[in-house]
Design a protein around this motif. Structure first.
Motif, PDB file in Angstrom:
ATOM      1  N   VAL A 138       0.829  -1.341   0.094  1.00 53.04           N
ATOM      2  CA  VAL A 138      -0.075  -0.056   0.088  1.00 53.04           C
ATOM      3  C   VAL A 138       0.996   1.279   0.069  1.00 53.04           C
ATOM      4  N   VAL A 139       0.706   2.104  -1.089  1.00 54.54           N
ATOM      5  CA  VAL A 139       1.408   3.394  -1.168  1.00 54.54           C
ATOM      6  C   VAL A 139       0.581   4.313  -0.628  1.00 54.54           C
ATOM      7  N   SER A 140       1.072   5.141   0.387  1.00 52.78           N
ATOM      8  CA  SER A 140       0.193   6.024   1.039  1.00 52.78           C
ATOM      9  C   SER A 140       0.621   7.327   0.951  1.00 52.78           C
ATOM     10  N   HIS A 141      -0.074   8.575   1.523  1.00 57.34           N
ATOM     11  CA  HIS A 141       0.317   9.846   1.472  1.00 57.34           C
ATOM     12  C   HIS A 141       0.153  10.476   2.802  1.00 57.34           C
ATOM     13  N   ALA A 161      -4.796  17.067  -6.452  1.00 54.53           N
ATOM     14  CA  ALA A 161      -3.819  17.119  -7.384  1.00 54.53           C
ATOM     15  C   ALA A 161      -2.570  16.670  -6.757  1.00 54.53           C
ATOM     16  N   GLU A 162      -2.199  17.301  -5.683  1.00 54.64           N
ATOM     17  CA  GLU A 162      -0.818  17.252  -5.035  1.00 54.64           C
ATOM     18  C   GLU A 162      -0.795  15.530  -4.446  1.00 54.64           C
ATOM     19  N   VAL A 163      -1.847  15.102  -4.001  1.00 55.95           N
ATOM     20  CA  VAL A 163      -1.822  13.632  -3.285  1.00 55.95           C
ATOM     21  C   VAL A 163      -1.825  12.862  -4.602  1.00 55.95           C
ATOM     22  N   ARG A 164      -2.448  12.980  -5.587  1.00 52.65           N
ATOM     23  CA  ARG A 164      -2.634  12.017  -6.677  1.00 52.65           C
ATOM     24  C   ARG A 164      -0.919  11.902  -7.636  1.00 52.65           C
ATOM     25  N   ALA A 165      -0.557  13.125  -7.563  1.00 54.36           N
ATOM     26  CA  ALA A 165       0.931  13.288  -8.147  1.00 54.36           C
ATOM     27  C   ALA A 165       1.844  12.508  -7.244  1.00 54.36           C
ATOM     28  N   GLU A 166       1.886  12.675  -5.919  1.00 54.42           N
ATOM     29  CA  GLU A 166       2.786  11.954  -5.189  1.00 54.42           C
ATOM     30  C   GLU A 166       2.629  10.435  -5.159  1.00 54.42           C
ATOM     31  N   LEU A 167       1.351  10.086  -5.262  1.00 55.42           N
ATOM     32  CA  LEU A 167       0.998   8.626  -5.131  1.00 55.42           C
ATOM     33  C   LEU A 167       1.382   8.086  -6.327  1.00 55.42           C
ATOM     34  N   VAL A 168       1.326   8.439  -7.644  1.00 49.98           N
ATOM     35  CA  VAL A 168       1.373   7.998  -8.792  1.00 49.98           C
ATOM     36  C   VAL A 168       3.036   7.899  -8.947  1.00 49.98           C
ATOM     37  N   ILE A 184       0.197  -3.488  -6.062  1.00 53.15           N
ATOM     38  CA  ILE A 184       0.144  -2.103  -5.526  1.00 53.15           C
ATOM     39  C   ILE A 184      -1.066  -1.239  -5.275  1.00 53.15           C
ATOM     40  N   LEU A 185      -1.370  -1.050  -4.359  1.00 53.21           N
ATOM     41  CA  LEU A 185      -2.682  -0.076  -3.928  1.00 53.21           C
ATOM     42  C   LEU A 185      -1.961   1.291  -3.737  1.00 53.21           C
ATOM     43  N   ILE A 186      -3.060   2.528  -4.115  1.00 54.02           N
ATOM     44  CA  ILE A 186      -2.641   3.635  -3.627  1.00 54.02           C
ATOM     45  C   ILE A 186      -3.791   4.116  -2.582  1.00 54.02           C
ATOM     46  N   ASP A 187      -3.360   4.840  -1.445  1.00 53.91           N
ATOM     47  CA  ASP A 187      -4.275   5.262  -0.387  1.00 53.91           C
ATOM     48  C   ASP A 187      -4.028   6.644  -0.208  1.00 53.91           C
ATOM     49  N   PRO A 188      -5.035   7.442  -0.503  1.00 46.14           N
ATOM     50  CA  PRO A 188      -4.923   8.823   0.028  1.00 46.14           C
ATOM     51  C   PRO A 188      -4.665   9.288   1.347  1.00 46.14           C
ATOM     52  N   THR A 189      -4.970   8.238   2.240  1.00 53.32           N
ATOM     53  CA  THR A 189      -4.491   8.463   3.670  1.00 53.32           C
ATOM     54  C   THR A 189      -5.507   9.516   4.544  1.00 53.32           C
ATOM     55  N   HIS A 190      -6.662   9.373   4.268  1.00 51.60           N
ATOM     56  CA  HIS A 190      -7.506  10.585   4.914  1.00 51.60           C
ATOM     57  C   HIS A 190      -6.811  10.668   6.612  1.00 51.60           C
ATOM     58  N   ASP A 191      -7.111  12.137   6.936  1.00 48.32           N
ATOM     59  CA  ASP A 191      -6.499  12.515   8.209  1.00 48.32           C
ATOM     60  C   ASP A 191      -4.972  12.739   8.147  1.00 48.32           C
ATOM     61  N   TYR A 197     -11.301  19.421   6.115  1.00 50.19           N
ATOM     62  CA  TYR A 197     -11.622  19.741   4.694  1.00 50.19           C
ATOM     63  C   TYR A 197     -10.890  19.238   3.483  1.00 50.19           C
ATOM     64  N   HIS A 198      -9.617  18.870   3.914  1.00 45.03           N
ATOM     65  CA  HIS A 198      -8.826  18.154   2.927  1.00 45.03           C
ATOM     66  C   HIS A 198      -9.309  16.502   2.670  1.00 45.03           C
ATOM     67  N   SER A 199      -9.705  15.936   3.765  1.00 46.92           N
ATOM     68  CA  SER A 199     -10.258  14.440   3.543  1.00 46.92           C
ATOM     69  C   SER A 199     -11.539  14.478   2.817  1.00 46.92           C
ATOM     70  N   LEU A 200     -12.485  15.756   3.156  1.00 49.89           N
ATOM     71  CA  LEU A 200     -13.768  15.624   2.275  1.00 49.89           C
ATOM     72  C   LEU A 200     -13.514  16.084   0.886  1.00 49.89           C
ATOM     73  N   ASP A 201     -12.414  16.790   0.609  1.00 49.56           N
ATOM     74  CA  ASP A 201     -12.287  17.014  -0.696  1.00 49.56           C
ATOM     75  C   ASP A 201     -11.651  15.649  -1.243  1.00 49.56           C
ATOM     76  N   LEU A 202     -10.952  15.033  -0.744  1.00 51.32           N
ATOM     77  CA  LEU A 202     -10.401  13.901  -1.370  1.00 51.32           C
ATOM     78  C   LEU A 202     -11.535  12.781  -1.561  1.00 51.32           C
ATOM     79  N   THR A 203     -12.474  12.805  -0.659  1.00 54.20           N
ATOM     80  CA  THR A 203     -13.546  11.820  -0.826  1.00 54.20           C
ATOM     81  C   THR A 203     -14.319  12.268  -1.762  1.00 54.20           C
ATOM     82  N   ARG A 204     -14.720  13.559  -1.968  1.00 55.06           N
ATOM     83  CA  ARG A 204     -15.302  13.948  -3.230  1.00 55.06           C
ATOM     84  C   ARG A 204     -14.948  13.678  -4.611  1.00 55.06           C
TER      85      ARG A 204
END
Length: 287
Positions: A138-141, A161-168, A184-191, A197-204
């Motif tokens: 699991v590749v996390s951020h 955009a920043e989380v996506r770029a780093e995870l990729v 491999i899995l990617i995880d935006p790693t909420h919280d 606000y960031h975690s809600l935006d990542l979910t949306r």
């Protein structure tokens, strides 16, 4: 989207996998150590499997602040337990929740087939373990956080955009280092390193991560962004968690780390049926 191969299991693009959480810690934020005892943890795995879990994630160190846990202590908490679960449930995918390469190597030798590195490669040897052993990763951020810390002020221009770029970038680096691309899995790693606000935006906007082609894991269960959104304590965050789970599933997430397996499985099955990926179990009305 690529298939995900973990141990004996293959999860196709339309599959939703439930990853049950079993923490071998005395100070878990969710249950305050209910599965710290060996037999209690075994029973929790049995119950999770019966409820429809596909993966069990075993952790030996609380994610947040707390007493120091040495490498030796973490190994003692998770490795014999993983070996016992592997013998008891040979079809179950076992994940080890660790950021330490030494622990990951011992856990994989005992039967773990996925390394859930929730601290984003803090210990580079974790990638070496996955490459050497063929385990999934699991590749996390986490925004560069040191393990078991909380960001004092998390600032992003465009968090998705920043989380996506780093995870990729990190997923591609893992493949270049020898990790199986289909593990491999990617995880935006909420919280982690993020405001509510960031975690809600990542979910949306989770579909923007799904569009990368990498299978997406979400760890939403009872987290602070749910609690702060609804102003609720940990023991009252299930409904909010399930709402975030449904949205994430609709947006294409593939693996869902959860404390509440039965409820999560039912939500995911309902979403899959609405999307047309799963037939209803008992469609009798007006037929």
């Amino acid at each position: 989207m690529r298939a995900l191969k973990l141990g004996r299991r293959v999860f196709e693009a339309g599959d939703h996998a439930v990853m049950a959480i079993v923490n071998r810690t005395p100070d878990s934020f969710f249950d305050s150590g209910a599965t710290f005892g060996f037999e209690a943890a075994v029973a929790a795995v049995d119950n999770a499997v019966a409820a429809g879990a596909d993966i069990v994630d075993v952790g030996g160190v609380k994610a947040g602040d707390g007493p120091e846990v040495t490498v030796a202590e973490e190994i003692e908490r998770v490795v014999p337990f993983i070996a016992a679960v592997h013998d008891r449930h040979p079809q179950l995918v076992i994940s080890v929740d660790t950021w330490r390469g030494e622990v990951a190597r011992e856990a994989v030798a005992a039967g773990a087939e996925l390394i859930n590195d929730t601290w984003a490669g803090w210990d580079p040897s974790v990638i070496e373990v996955a490459a050497d052993t063929g385990a999934g990763l699991v590749v996390s951020h986490t925004g560069g956080l040191e393990p078991r810390t909380v960001a004092k002020k998390a600032v992003y221009g465009d968090v998705v955009a920043e989380v996506r770029a780093e995870l990729v970038a990190n997923a591609e680096a893992a493949v270049a280092a020898g990790v199986r691309a289909d593990g491999i899995l990617i995880d935006p790693t909420h919280d982690f390193g993020k405001t509510t606000y960031h975690s809600l935006d990542l979910t949306r906007r989770l579909d923007e991560l799904v569009e990368t082609g990498w299978p997406v894991l979400v760890a939403l269960s009872r987290k602070d962004f749910v609690g702060e959104t609804l102003d609720l304590p940990v023991d009252r965050r299930l409904n909010g968690t399930l709402a975030a789970t449904a949205v994430s599933a609709w947006n294409g997430a593939r693996v869902f780390r959860a404390h509440d397996v039965t409820a999560t499985r039912e939500v995911l099955d309902m979403v899959a049926s609405i999307k047309g990926d799963r037939p209803p179990k008992a469609p009798l009305r007006s037929l």
